[in-house]
Design a protein around this motif. Sequence first.
Motif, PDB file in Angstrom:
ATOM      1  N   LEU A  41      -4.728  -3.985  -5.689  1.00 55.82           N
ATOM      2  CA  LEU A  41      -5.180  -3.147  -4.984  1.00 55.82           C
ATOM      3  C   LEU A  41      -6.692  -3.207  -6.327  1.00 55.82           C
ATOM      4  O   LEU A  41      -7.512  -2.747  -6.415  1.00 55.82           O
ATOM      5  CB  LEU A  41      -5.172  -1.830  -5.455  1.00 55.82           C
ATOM      6  CG  LEU A  41      -4.119  -0.724  -4.461  1.00 55.82           C
ATOM      7  CD1 LEU A  41      -2.937   0.492  -4.912  1.00 55.82           C
ATOM      8  CD2 LEU A  41      -4.938  -0.797  -2.903  1.00 55.82           C
ATOM      9  N   ASN A  92       0.041  -3.599  -7.134  1.00 60.26           N
ATOM     10  CA  ASN A  92      -1.303  -2.433  -8.568  1.00 60.26           C
ATOM     11  C   ASN A  92      -2.153  -4.373  -8.520  1.00 60.26           C
ATOM     12  O   ASN A  92      -3.431  -3.886  -8.564  1.00 60.26           O
ATOM     13  CB  ASN A  92      -1.255  -1.966  -9.337  1.00 60.26           C
ATOM     14  CG  ASN A  92      -0.045  -0.848  -9.162  1.00 60.26           C
ATOM     15  OD1 ASN A  92      -0.284   0.127  -8.375  1.00 60.26           O
ATOM     16  ND2 ASN A  92       1.306  -0.806 -10.201  1.00 60.26           N
ATOM     17  N   TYR A 119       0.629  -1.213   0.124  1.00 62.83           N
ATOM     18  CA  TYR A 119      -0.472   0.031   0.221  1.00 62.83           C
ATOM     19  C   TYR A 119       1.055   1.725   0.206  1.00 62.83           C
ATOM     20  O   TYR A 119       2.022   1.515  -0.291  1.00 62.83           O
ATOM     21  CB  TYR A 119      -0.975  -0.356   1.253  1.00 62.83           C
ATOM     22  CG  TYR A 119      -2.306  -1.343   0.653  1.00 62.83           C
ATOM     23  CD1 TYR A 119      -2.813  -1.261   0.259  1.00 62.83           C
ATOM     24  CD2 TYR A 119      -1.505  -2.280   1.897  1.00 62.83           C
ATOM     25  CE1 TYR A 119      -4.004  -2.536   0.588  1.00 62.83           C
ATOM     26  CE2 TYR A 119      -2.978  -3.605   1.594  1.00 62.83           C
ATOM     27  CZ  TYR A 119      -3.324  -3.481   0.931  1.00 62.83           C
ATOM     28  OH  TYR A 119      -4.496  -4.377   0.781  1.00 62.83           O
ATOM     29  N   ARG A 161      -9.355  -5.033  -5.381  1.00 64.61           N
ATOM     30  CA  ARG A 161     -10.155  -4.455  -4.092  1.00 64.61           C
ATOM     31  C   ARG A 161     -11.813  -4.403  -4.482  1.00 64.61           C
ATOM     32  O   ARG A 161     -12.218  -5.045  -3.772  1.00 64.61           O
ATOM     33  CB  ARG A 161      -9.830  -2.700  -3.595  1.00 64.61           C
ATOM     34  CG  ARG A 161     -10.864  -1.795  -2.945  1.00 64.61           C
ATOM     35  CD  ARG A 161      -9.773  -0.935  -2.464  1.00 64.61           C
ATOM     36  NE  ARG A 161      -9.252  -0.194  -3.176  1.00 64.61           N
ATOM     37  CZ  ARG A 161      -9.109   0.806  -3.785  1.00 64.61           C
ATOM     38  NH1 ARG A 161      -8.656   1.370  -1.959  1.00 64.61           N
ATOM     39  NH2 ARG A 161      -9.516   1.442  -4.880  1.00 64.61           N
ATOM     40  N   GLU A 168      -1.559   6.538   0.887  1.00 64.26           N
ATOM     41  CA  GLU A 168      -2.858   7.331   0.265  1.00 64.26           C
ATOM     42  C   GLU A 168      -4.079   5.541  -0.050  1.00 64.26           C
ATOM     43  O   GLU A 168      -5.683   5.527   0.549  1.00 64.26           O
ATOM     44  CB  GLU A 168      -3.297   7.542  -1.391  1.00 64.26           C
ATOM     45  CG  GLU A 168      -2.885   8.939  -1.132  1.00 64.26           C
ATOM     46  CD  GLU A 168      -1.349   8.909  -0.901  1.00 64.26           C
ATOM     47  OE1 GLU A 168      -0.152   8.427  -1.105  1.00 64.26           O
ATOM     48  OE2 GLU A 168      -0.060   9.756  -0.350  1.00 64.26           O
ATOM     49  N   THR A 169      -3.508   4.150  -0.082  1.00 62.56           N
ATOM     50  CA  THR A 169      -4.375   3.615  -0.138  1.00 62.56           C
ATOM     51  C   THR A 169      -4.177   2.421   0.786  1.00 62.56           C
ATOM     52  O   THR A 169      -5.334   1.748   0.779  1.00 62.56           O
ATOM     53  CB  THR A 169      -3.420   2.754  -1.415  1.00 62.56           C
ATOM     54  OG1 THR A 169      -2.708   2.088  -1.694  1.00 62.56           O
ATOM     55  CG2 THR A 169      -3.709   3.457  -2.262  1.00 62.56           C
TER      56      THR A 169
END
Length: 241
Positions: free
Chosen positions: A201, A198, A70, A204, A73-74
């Motif tokens: 993410l 990535n 991460y 997600r 921000e994430t």
Amino acid sequence: MQQPTSTLVPTYYFPPAPPKVPPRVDEWPMPTFRLRVEDLTHPGAQLFFEHVNPVQALREAVLAVFKWLYTTETVPRHVETVVLVLRSMPGAAHTSGADIYKEIHFSLEHIANNASRAKDEINGVLVHEMVHCYQYNGMGRCPGGLVEGVADWVRLHAGLKPPHWREGGGDKWDAGYEATAYMLEWMEGKYGFGFVRNLNLTMRDREYEDAMFKEHTGRKISSLWKDYRAYVDESRKAGKA
Ligand SMILES: [Zn+2]
């Protein structure tokens, strides 16, 4: 001949490398930690307290997950409590729980069986299990082998790989654990820093599908696996030469 990968992969897939100095611990969303020891007299429990400070070990495991999967921000903020349960059980460890509450069950026998390198093994297993507390799983559709591969990939990057791990194991891309972790590491090297982050993410808010690999690399997972095997064969040959 295949085109150079740089022409196939849009640059926006690769965010900049993380800062050399990680954010201060108090800037990251640390959960509340709880510890339950079901048998304080077990040799595994004695080794645990001899070799690690529980709060420090759990914090460092969370930070390893944040650092490799991460950015500020994430980073996920939904996990409120992580309970570590040290108990007698078969296997090494497993993690369960809902969004806000996670339980890591860690085998006291496993700790006792790794007495000669207890500190690294405890920290390594904690990092692996902590990944499970925070990783995304493509709405539950991510293959189990990839879930385990991402967990061991973070453990690899945390510098906590056990001595028996070898690059190039496994007979399929999602064989899991270190077999998949080393393939992910090869992809990270080939397709740029941030590939695994990535991919995580991407899982997600979307159901997992193999096509996600193509989105991030321009290649199908089957071709990636073939290339990885070729790379492993080459490295082995070079090693023997
Ligand atoms: Zn696992």
